[in-house]
Every structure is written in C-alpha cells, then in structure tokens.
Scaffold this motif. Structure first.
Motif, short mmCIF file in Angstrom:
data_model
loop_
_atom_site.label_atom_id
_atom_site.label_comp_id
_atom_site.label_asym_id
_atom_site.label_seq_id
_atom_site.Cartn_x
_atom_site.Cartn_y
_atom_site.Cartn_z
N UNK A 289 -20.70 4.27 7.18
CA UNK A 289 -21.12 3.08 7.90
C UNK A 289 -22.49 3.16 8.56
N UNK A 290 -22.84 4.26 9.25
CA UNK A 290 -24.16 4.33 9.88
C UNK A 290 -25.31 4.29 8.88
N UNK A 291 -25.05 4.65 7.63
CA UNK A 291 -26.09 4.65 6.60
C UNK A 291 -26.15 3.34 5.82
N UNK A 292 -25.40 2.35 6.30
CA UNK A 292 -25.35 1.06 5.61
C UNK A 292 -25.89 -0.05 6.52
N UNK A 293 -26.50 -1.09 5.92
CA UNK A 293 -27.12 -2.15 6.70
C UNK A 293 -26.14 -3.25 7.10
N UNK A 294 -25.06 -2.86 7.77
CA UNK A 294 -24.02 -3.81 8.17
C UNK A 294 -23.73 -3.60 9.65
N UNK A 295 -23.58 -4.70 10.37
CA UNK A 295 -23.29 -4.63 11.80
C UNK A 295 -21.88 -4.08 12.02
N UNK A 296 -21.67 -3.38 13.11
CA UNK A 296 -20.37 -2.78 13.40
C UNK A 296 -19.29 -3.85 13.54
N UNK A 297 -19.65 -5.00 14.10
CA UNK A 297 -18.64 -6.06 14.25
C UNK A 297 -18.22 -6.63 12.90
N UNK A 298 -19.14 -6.57 11.91
CA UNK A 298 -18.78 -7.02 10.57
C UNK A 298 -17.84 -6.02 9.93
N UNK A 299 -18.11 -4.73 10.10
CA UNK A 299 -17.23 -3.70 9.55
C UNK A 299 -15.83 -3.79 10.13
N UNK A 300 -15.71 -4.33 11.34
CA UNK A 300 -14.40 -4.47 11.97
C UNK A 300 -13.50 -5.42 11.18
N UNK A 301 -14.11 -6.28 10.35
CA UNK A 301 -13.32 -7.23 9.57
C UNK A 301 -12.62 -6.57 8.38
N UNK A 302 -12.97 -5.33 8.10
CA UNK A 302 -12.41 -4.67 6.93
C UNK A 302 -10.90 -4.48 7.02
N UNK A 303 -10.41 -4.37 8.22
CA UNK A 303 -8.97 -4.20 8.37
C UNK A 303 -8.18 -5.38 7.86
N UNK A 304 -8.81 -6.54 7.78
CA UNK A 304 -8.15 -7.75 7.28
C UNK A 304 -8.45 -8.00 5.81
N UNK A 305 -9.15 -7.08 5.16
CA UNK A 305 -9.55 -7.27 3.76
C UNK A 305 -9.31 -5.97 3.01
N UNK A 306 -8.07 -5.72 2.65
CA UNK A 306 -7.70 -4.44 2.06
C UNK A 306 -8.47 -4.08 0.81
N UNK A 307 -8.72 -5.05 -0.07
CA UNK A 307 -9.43 -4.75 -1.31
C UNK A 307 -10.83 -4.22 -1.03
N UNK A 308 -11.52 -4.85 -0.09
CA UNK A 308 -12.86 -4.42 0.28
C UNK A 308 -12.82 -3.05 0.94
N UNK A 309 -11.79 -2.84 1.72
CA UNK A 309 -11.68 -1.60 2.50
C UNK A 309 -11.51 -0.37 1.62
N UNK A 310 -10.99 -0.54 0.41
CA UNK A 310 -10.63 0.61 -0.41
C UNK A 310 -11.67 0.98 -1.46
N UNK A 311 -12.85 0.39 -1.41
CA UNK A 311 -13.89 0.68 -2.41
C UNK A 311 -14.47 2.07 -2.17
N UNK A 312 -14.70 2.80 -3.26
CA UNK A 312 -15.38 4.08 -3.16
C UNK A 312 -14.44 5.27 -3.08
N UNK A 313 -15.06 6.45 -2.84
CA UNK A 313 -14.38 7.74 -2.83
C UNK A 313 -13.59 7.93 -4.12
N UNK A 314 -14.25 7.64 -5.22
CA UNK A 314 -13.66 7.81 -6.54
C UNK A 314 -13.71 9.29 -6.94
N UNK A 315 -12.84 9.73 -7.86
CA UNK A 315 -12.77 11.17 -8.17
C UNK A 315 -13.99 11.70 -8.91
N UNK A 316 -14.33 12.94 -8.62
CA UNK A 316 -15.35 13.68 -9.35
C UNK A 316 -14.60 14.75 -10.15
N UNK A 317 -14.57 14.58 -11.46
CA UNK A 317 -13.70 15.37 -12.32
C UNK A 317 -14.49 16.46 -13.03
N UNK A 318 -14.03 17.70 -12.93
CA UNK A 318 -14.68 18.81 -13.63
C UNK A 318 -14.34 18.72 -15.12
#
Length: 421
Positions: free
Chosen positions: A63-92
């Motif tokens: 979050x600190x490295x992204x151009x989004x206000x903290x109050x906007x990020x607070x809305x993620x709890x109500x938007x599960x699909x948006x909240x779960x983006x990223x942290x995809x696997x890195x496979x050897x």
C-alpha cells in the motif's frame, strides 16, 4: 499516500497529481506519465522487516508504494474480488532448468489472479482511482484480459463498465465481460482502433478511462509483481525477467517495480528485462533492433491475441526499460508459441494462454542463442490462464481420441493404440 506527482516519459515535464489525469498535455498520447514518489519519506516509513511482518497476502501489502489514499484502501474489505489480487505463485521449473542447462528458472503464474490474468493488478488499482475521481462509469479498450479484469473489479466496487473489444476476441473473454455485467461493444476492427474509439467515447461521455499506458495508474498496479518476485526469491532480484509484450505496459510496470526496490536500497541492480513479441506483431522488437527511439506501426498477425498490438501505447518507456537494463527484445513465431504452450503445461504444470506462453518461448529461444548465462536466475511471467483461449489449447495439444464404451472393444483398441499386448 507517498505519490507526489507525474513525470512525462517523452519530454520529462513534471506535473502535480491534480494537474493532469492521463497523459502529458505537451506530447498527447505519446507522452505517457510515470508516477513520482517521495522516496526519502518512503525509506523512513517502509523497511523489508516491516513488510515481512505484514499479514496480507495480496498486492495491497504494498500500500505505501501505491498511489492510493488510505481511506480508499479501507474500502477493500467490502470488495473481496479486488482485495484478493496478487501474491500469485512463483514456481520453480526444475525440469526446464535441466533441459536448458540453467541454474534457476521460475514461472510467475499470474493466471491465478481472480479473473485469470496479470491485468487484474492494473484494473484493481484503476478501479480504486476511478472511485477517488468520483466516476460512476469506467471504460477501456482491450483484446480481452484487461477488460475482463476491469469488469470484475468494477463490479465488486459497484462501478459500471463500458467495454470495447475487437470482434475477434476469444469467446471466453467476452463471456467473462458479460457475466460481470459490463456493457460490451464488439468493434469491427483491430485493438488499436478499439483503443482510439474508447478515448473518443470517454471524452464525449465523461467516463473514466482505464486504457493501458494512457492511464498512468495501470503501470502502478502492474509493478506489484516485481515486489512479489523480490519477496518470493528471499529478498533478491533475478538476473533476467522474460515477459510477453503488446503495448509494453507490463514490461514497464516490472521495470518501475524493480526501480522502486533499487531506490529504496533493497536491491543492488534492476534485472535485465527481456521483452518477447510475436513475430507477426513486433514493432517494438524492430525498433530496438534498429536502434530507433520510436516505433513504426504494423498490422498485427498472430494467434496470441493479448499481444496482437500494432501500435504500442507504452513504447517510449518500454524501449527505455529494455535498453537501460541491458535486456533485449526477441520475436517468436506462432508455432513456437504453441509449442511453448504445451511445454509449459507439461514441464511446469502451468496452463497458459498463447500470449503468456510467448514469454516461455522467448526463454527457450534465448537459451538456444546463448543469451542466458548458465548461472543466472530467470523469471518467466505467465500472464494469463489457458482457459481464456481453449481453441488455441486444443490446437496446441490436439484432439482427444474416441473409443467405444464396451470393454471388449475398447481394451483391444487401447492395446493397439498404446503398443501393449
């Protein structure tokens, strides 16, 4: 929020965050913007130790490295699909390492994102920026993945979407758009024509535009993959990253992410970026090979629809990213892409769409040509799920065989087919 402004990639002009919305006023669509941060303040606020203690396993841990206000990020709890983006696997990819004679090969499988592609990263961030802008409608042009990502993220946040895709877009991608409730227009033309139509419609109707690179926040969402690679490799950067290239925005997003890590002092150097284009849609590869600063548009001809781009919109930054990191552009044929689609699935267990497999084909070509050192650590970006384009998968793998249900007849045929008995 630590973002403080924009800088034009073409002329270098600086702007405040509220001065411009999309591109440089001086250079127009050619002047794509880079978001600028207060790096000194970031270094004080964020350390690797702080990040490691973060419990969130998604792109929003940055979050600190992204151009989004903290109050906007607070809305993620109500938007599960948006909240779960990223942290995809890195496979050897151990079998690939052995076959190619390389020390470390990893595949970053972004087909595991909520709507099945890397584009979720950009669309999730842009959807939040649309909320900050007070927009009710978000629009984009896409060959399919970016649009599906935007439709899904916007639906989760209660935004309406209007989507323009080429009429040739794979049916699975169009179905995703419709199921998320987007208003979809199939454009009787190319992706590049759909892109220009979207800009005209956004201006005419006052919609917020997500178009790749034209909206500077698309790069900001995509850069989070670089942070994840760094963390998943134990706090180090790879030597090379292979990525399929259409508009060039994923490549420049990775470049931005690794540059951020270098600016924070967390890595010593940025990896060499290896951009892979389909031979039938390779304006960036040609410009790089000829030493030009600008591209000559082409009419794209490739089965890899996600990179079938004749006029790359992030060309300036993409060429700079490859040149400044000591990387290269490579081209691969459609036949190589189909072969890589099979190999990636059978060696690594990753089911990719053609454009994602193009990056793996690029690694294979680079290894054959001696462009990858045997002791290097390499990451291949797999940017979209194979479920996005089933006809291409069938073309690569072949049709299944039919047999009768009766065991007596079936077993004899199986024995003959398998060479048994």
């Amino acid at each position: 929020m630590f973002a403080i402004g924009f800088r034009c990639g073409r002329c270098g002009a600086a702007y405040g965050l509220e001065e411009v919305r999309y591109v440089c006023p001086r250079d127009g669509a050619e002047g794509t913007l880079d978001v600028v941060y207060d790096e000194a303040a970031l270094r004080r606020a964020l350390t690797p130790e702080v990040l490691r203690r973060h419990s969130d396993r998604s792109m929003w841990r940055y979050g600190p490295l992204l151009p989004v206000r903290s109050e906007t990020l607070d809305r993620l709890g109500d938007a599960g699909l948006v909240q779960t983006v990223g942290w995809t696997p890195l496979i050897r990819a151990v079998r690939t390492e052995r076959r190619l004679g390389l020390r470390g090969v990893y595949v970053k499988d972004d087909g595991r994102n909520p709507t099945g592609s890397f584009k979720d990263r950009a669309s999730a961030l842009v959807a939040l920026k649309a909320i900050e802008a007070g927009a009710a409608v978000v629009t984009t042009a896409s060959s399919g993945n970016a649009a599906a990502a935007l439709a899904g993220m916007a639906a989760a946040l209660g935004l309406r979407t209007v989507i323009f895709v080429p009429a040739s877009a794979p049916a699975a991608k169009v179905a995703q758009l419709l199921i998320y409730g987007a208003r979809v227009y199939l454009v009787e033309g190319s992706y590049d024509q759909a892109f220009d139509l979207t800009l005209a419609a956004a201006e005419a109707f006052g919609w917020y535009c997500r178009n790749t690179a034209y909206n500077p926040f698309t790069r900001e969402g995509k850069k989070t993959a670089a942070y994840e690679i760094w963390e998943q490799l134990g706090g180090r950067a790879p030597d090379r990253v292979f990525v399929a290239v259409g508009d060039g925005n994923i490549l420049t997003g990775l470049w931005k992410g690794f540059r951020d890590l270098a600016a924070l002092g967390w890595i010593e150097r940025v990896p060499a970026l290896m951009g892979v284009q389909a031979a039938g849609a390779a304006p960036l590869a040609r410009a790089w090979a000829e030493g030009h600063a600008a591209v000559v548009p082409v009419v794209p001809q490739t089965l890899a629809d996600s990179i079938a781009v004749g006029r790359p919109r992030d060309a300036t930054f993409a060429l700079r990213a490859v040149r400044e990191t000591g990387g290269a552009f490579l081209t691969v044929s459609d036949e190589e892409i189909l072969a890589a689609l099979r190999t990636l699935a059978r060696e690594v267990g990753v089911f990719a769409e053609p454009s994602a497999a193009a990056a793996f084909a690029g690694l294979e070509r680079a290894a054959r040509e001696g462009r990858v050192g045997p002791d290097e650590t390499v990451v291949v970006m797999s940017t979209g799920s194979g479920l996005k384009d089933i006809p291409a998968a069938v073309r690569a793998a072949g049709e299944p065989r039919r047999i009768p249900a009766d065991p007596g007849a079936a077993l004899g045929r199986l024995a003959a087919d398998l060479g048994e008995g």
